[in-house]
Design a protein around this motif. Structure first.
Motif, PDB file in Angstrom:
ATOM      1  N   ALA A 123       0.862  -1.178   0.000  1.00 26.75           N
ATOM      2  CA  ALA A 123       0.000   0.000   0.000  1.00 26.75           C
ATOM      3  C   ALA A 123       0.899   1.228   0.000  1.00 26.75           C
ATOM      4  O   ALA A 123       1.943   1.250   0.659  1.00 26.75           O
ATOM      5  CB  ALA A 123      -0.908   0.000   1.220  1.00 26.75           C
TER       6      ALA A 123
ATOM      7  N   ALA B 241       0.744   5.651   0.101  1.00 28.96           N
ATOM      8  CA  ALA B 241      -0.068   6.843   0.320  1.00 28.96           C
ATOM      9  C   ALA B 241       0.854   8.037   0.498  1.00 28.96           C
ATOM     10  O   ALA B 241       2.018   7.890   0.881  1.00 28.96           O
ATOM     11  CB  ALA B 241      -0.956   6.676   1.552  1.00 28.96           C
TER      12      ALA B 241
ATOM     13  N   LEU C 101      -3.527   4.439  -2.055  1.00 29.10           N
ATOM     14  CA  LEU C 101      -4.541   4.931  -1.132  1.00 29.10           C
ATOM     15  C   LEU C 101      -4.786   6.433  -1.247  1.00 29.10           C
ATOM     16  O   LEU C 101      -5.566   6.988  -0.490  1.00 29.10           O
ATOM     17  CB  LEU C 101      -4.144   4.566   0.298  1.00 29.10           C
TER      18      LEU C 101
ATOM     19  N   LEU D 120      -4.868   5.943   7.270  1.00 31.82           N
ATOM     20  CA  LEU D 120      -5.442   4.981   6.327  1.00 31.82           C
ATOM     21  C   LEU D 120      -4.416   3.917   5.951  1.00 31.82           C
ATOM     22  O   LEU D 120      -4.715   2.714   5.959  1.00 31.82           O
ATOM     23  CB  LEU D 120      -5.935   5.725   5.075  1.00 31.82           C
TER      24      LEU D 120
ATOM     25  N   VAL E 179      -4.546  -0.286   6.701  1.00 36.60           N
ATOM     26  CA  VAL E 179      -4.468  -1.290   5.626  1.00 36.60           C
ATOM     27  C   VAL E 179      -3.334  -2.285   5.878  1.00 36.60           C
ATOM     28  O   VAL E 179      -3.470  -3.477   5.611  1.00 36.60           O
ATOM     29  CB  VAL E 179      -4.344  -0.582   4.260  1.00 36.60           C
TER      30      VAL E 179
END
Length: 147
Positions: free
Chosen positions: A4, A6, A32, A48, A52
């Motif tokens: 992930a 971000a 993300l 966030l 995840v």
């Protein structure tokens, strides 16, 4: 590997480049956000990302903001996360080997694309050493645990 990624607005461009590179390297990447470079608050994306990785949707996380500092602090609010802010590959490898870091933070205003790729490669290719480090890492998620 399931990764992930971000960022905030300051790292939006670097995030897009790294996302595409990671996909080209064969990784499954969850972007993300944000999905554009409008001003956003890095804690929202750090929280966030941490969720995840903590729930197992992603095996590792990559957090980006202007300096890497703010988003790494946000990610590390989750006790399941060990996010290491690095600027060169040796620190990225040691964060994995000694600290079982499951998230890497980079500063887009401080780290160029080639160095970012080198740091991420070291982070993804290095295994946790376990052994004498395991007890220390366990304490990171349980700060009130006695020695």
């Amino acid at each position: 590997m399931r990764i992930a990624i971000a960022s905030d607005h300051a790292a939006f461009e670097l995030k897009a480049l790294l996302r595409d590179w990671l996909i080209d390297e064969g990784h499954e990447v969850a972007d993300l956000g944000p999905d554009r470079d409008d001003r956003v608050d890095y804690p929202d994306f750090g929280y966030l990302l941490a969720d995840v990785v903590a729930d197992g949707t992603a095996e590792r996380g990559i957090a980006l903001c202007g300096s890497g500092i703010g988003i790494s602090i946000a990610v590390n609010r989750n006790p399941a996360l060990r996010c290491a802010l690095v600027s060169e590959p040796l620190s990225a490898a040691l964060a994995r080997e000694h600290n079982d870091a499951n998230c890497l933070a980079l500063g887009a205003r401080l780290t160029g694309i080639d160095m970012a790729k080198a740091c991420i490669t070291a982070f993804l290719e290095t295994e946790f050493g376990g052994g004498r480090h395991a007890g220390r890492v366990e304490k990171l998620s349980h700060p009130t645990q006695e020695s």
